[in-house]
Design a protein around this motif. Structure first.
Motif, mmCIF file in Angstrom:
data_model
loop_
_atom_site.group_PDB
_atom_site.id
_atom_site.type_symbol
_atom_site.label_atom_id
_atom_site.label_comp_id
_atom_site.label_asym_id
_atom_site.label_seq_id
_atom_site.Cartn_x
_atom_site.Cartn_y
_atom_site.Cartn_z
ATOM 1 N N GLY A 97 -8.776 21.865 -74.031
ATOM 2 C CA GLY A 97 -9.799 22.545 -73.256
ATOM 3 C C GLY A 97 -10.377 21.644 -72.187
ATOM 4 N N ALA A 98 -11.322 22.180 -71.442
ATOM 5 C CA ALA A 98 -11.933 21.444 -70.339
ATOM 6 C C ALA A 98 -12.591 20.170 -70.835
ATOM 7 C CB ALA A 98 -12.963 22.328 -69.643
ATOM 8 N N GLY A 99 -12.327 19.104 -70.120
ATOM 9 C CA GLY A 99 -12.931 17.826 -70.462
ATOM 10 C C GLY A 99 -12.222 17.060 -71.547
ATOM 11 N N GLU A 100 -11.206 17.652 -72.130
ATOM 12 C CA GLU A 100 -10.460 16.965 -73.182
ATOM 13 C C GLU A 100 -9.291 16.200 -72.590
ATOM 14 O OE1 GLU A 100 -13.133 17.952 -75.865
ATOM 15 O OE2 GLU A 100 -11.365 16.722 -76.295
ATOM 16 N N LYS A 101 -8.778 15.220 -73.315
ATOM 17 C CA LYS A 101 -7.651 14.460 -72.805
ATOM 18 C C LYS A 101 -6.410 15.330 -72.719
ATOM 19 C CE LYS A 101 -6.239 12.627 -77.310
ATOM 20 N NZ LYS A 101 -6.144 11.394 -78.135
ATOM 21 N N LEU A 102 -5.542 14.944 -71.796
ATOM 22 C CA LEU A 102 -4.291 15.656 -71.601
ATOM 23 C C LEU A 102 -3.157 14.891 -72.257
ATOM 24 C CD1 LEU A 102 -4.585 16.728 -67.854
ATOM 25 C CD2 LEU A 102 -5.205 18.012 -69.911
ATOM 26 N N PHE A 103 -2.194 15.651 -72.763
ATOM 27 C CA PHE A 103 -0.971 15.096 -73.320
ATOM 28 C C PHE A 103 0.151 15.477 -72.364
ATOM 29 C CE2 PHE A 103 -2.425 13.864 -77.563
ATOM 30 C CZ PHE A 103 -3.637 14.540 -77.641
ATOM 31 N N LEU B 48 -8.394 6.145 -72.535
ATOM 32 C CA LEU B 48 -9.797 6.298 -72.917
ATOM 33 C C LEU B 48 -10.472 7.288 -71.985
ATOM 34 C CD1 LEU B 48 -11.287 4.535 -70.525
ATOM 35 C CD2 LEU B 48 -10.703 2.620 -71.975
ATOM 36 N N LYS B 49 -11.677 7.723 -72.399
ATOM 37 C CA LYS B 49 -12.445 8.635 -71.565
ATOM 38 C C LYS B 49 -13.931 8.384 -71.722
ATOM 39 C CE LYS B 49 -13.032 12.534 -74.761
ATOM 40 N NZ LYS B 49 -12.747 13.978 -75.001
ATOM 41 N N TYR B 50 -14.649 8.745 -70.674
ATOM 42 C CA TYR B 50 -16.111 8.751 -70.701
ATOM 43 C C TYR B 50 -16.573 10.174 -70.424
ATOM 44 C CZ TYR B 50 -20.942 8.315 -69.374
ATOM 45 O OH TYR B 50 -22.297 8.489 -69.310
ATOM 46 N N ILE B 51 -17.424 10.675 -71.338
ATOM 47 C CA ILE B 51 -18.042 11.981 -71.121
ATOM 48 C C ILE B 51 -19.546 11.796 -71.010
ATOM 49 C CG2 ILE B 51 -18.361 14.310 -72.024
ATOM 50 C CD1 ILE B 51 -15.500 13.732 -71.237
ATOM 51 N N THR B 52 -20.115 11.142 -71.995
ATOM 52 C CA THR B 52 -21.547 10.878 -72.028
ATOM 53 C C THR B 52 -21.787 9.737 -73.000
ATOM 54 O OG1 THR B 52 -23.728 11.896 -72.306
ATOM 55 C CG2 THR B 52 -22.028 12.517 -73.879
#
Lengths: 113, 112
Positions: A97-103, B48-52
């Motif tokens: 979904g939106a904002g989730e990491k992509l594979f 890695l990721k940054y959301i909040t």
């Protein structure tokens, strides 16, 4: 399967021919993306599916490009009347979904001669 | 409109030294920021990721990234580089929606 699968891994075609590129996403992922990556560039957004419908196809370069995802799983990117400028790596990605990491899949290298 | 800039085409670093790969972004609203790595003949892999939350984010393979809102940056870092870290690194941004915009990539070369 364990990851995103793209077939074929390589496709060589002649100018003017029609090609289909297939993407089999991770089971259960509702979001599916197609990107195009040229040498030395980052992935360029083409189209996004949420379920069966194309939620955003604004990245498709022209009407020779079309993509479908009829059952909300496998997707096919279709290119009509191929041109040499279509030569690139075509990447498929799926996500939750939106904002989730992509594979990402390993891509299909398309060469138009 | 969303955009991402990776100002360095290539970064060279000696094995064992710290590394930094730079990324700046522009987005409306709160950014969702990502780093991906691409090895030869393989697809992009999430790092890695940054959301909040905490501005320092830790990810796979010992990498971390620092979100700096005032400088609109999200630089990738690692305290001690390995030769096996040599690859192509991509920064990506989303304005909290489905649309991810990728940078042009930075090639990291770790020298033994």
């Amino acid at each position: 399967g364990a990851g995103v699968s793209q077939t074929p891994s390589n496709k060589v075609t002649e100018k003017g021919k029609y090609v289909e590129l297939r993407c089999d996403p991770i089971s259960g992922h509702t979001a599916l993306y197609w990107y195009r990556q040229s040498l030395g560039q980052g992935p360029e957004f083409l189209i996004y599916f949420q379920g069966t419908g194309a939620a955003d196809d604004s990245g498709l370069p022209n009407d020779r490009f079309f993509a479908v995802r009829p059952e909300g799983s496998v997707s096919t990117l279709k290119i009509q009347r191929t041109e040499r400028g279509d030569s690139a790596m075509y990447l498929c990605a799926s996500g939750e979904g939106a904002g989730e990491k992509l594979f990402f899949g390993s891509g299909t290298q398309l060469s138009v001669l | 409109a969303q955009s991402v800039a990776q100002p360095e085409d290539q970064v060279n670093v000696a094995e064992g030294n710290p590394l930094t790969v730079k990324c700046t972004y522009s987005v409306s609203g709160n950014p969702y920021l990502f780093w991906y790595v691409q090895y030869p003949n393989r697809g992009l892999q999430f790092l890695l990721k940054y959301i909040t939350g905490d501005n320092l984010v830790k990810g796979s393979y010992g990498f971390e990234a620092e979100f700096n809102k005032s400088q609109t940056s999200f630089h990738l870092k690692k305290p001690s580089a390995l030769v096996s870290d040599s690859a192509l690194y991509f920064c990506a941004v989303s304005g909290g929606t489905y649309k991810y915009i990728f940078g042009t990539g930075t090639r990291l070369k770790v020298l033994a």
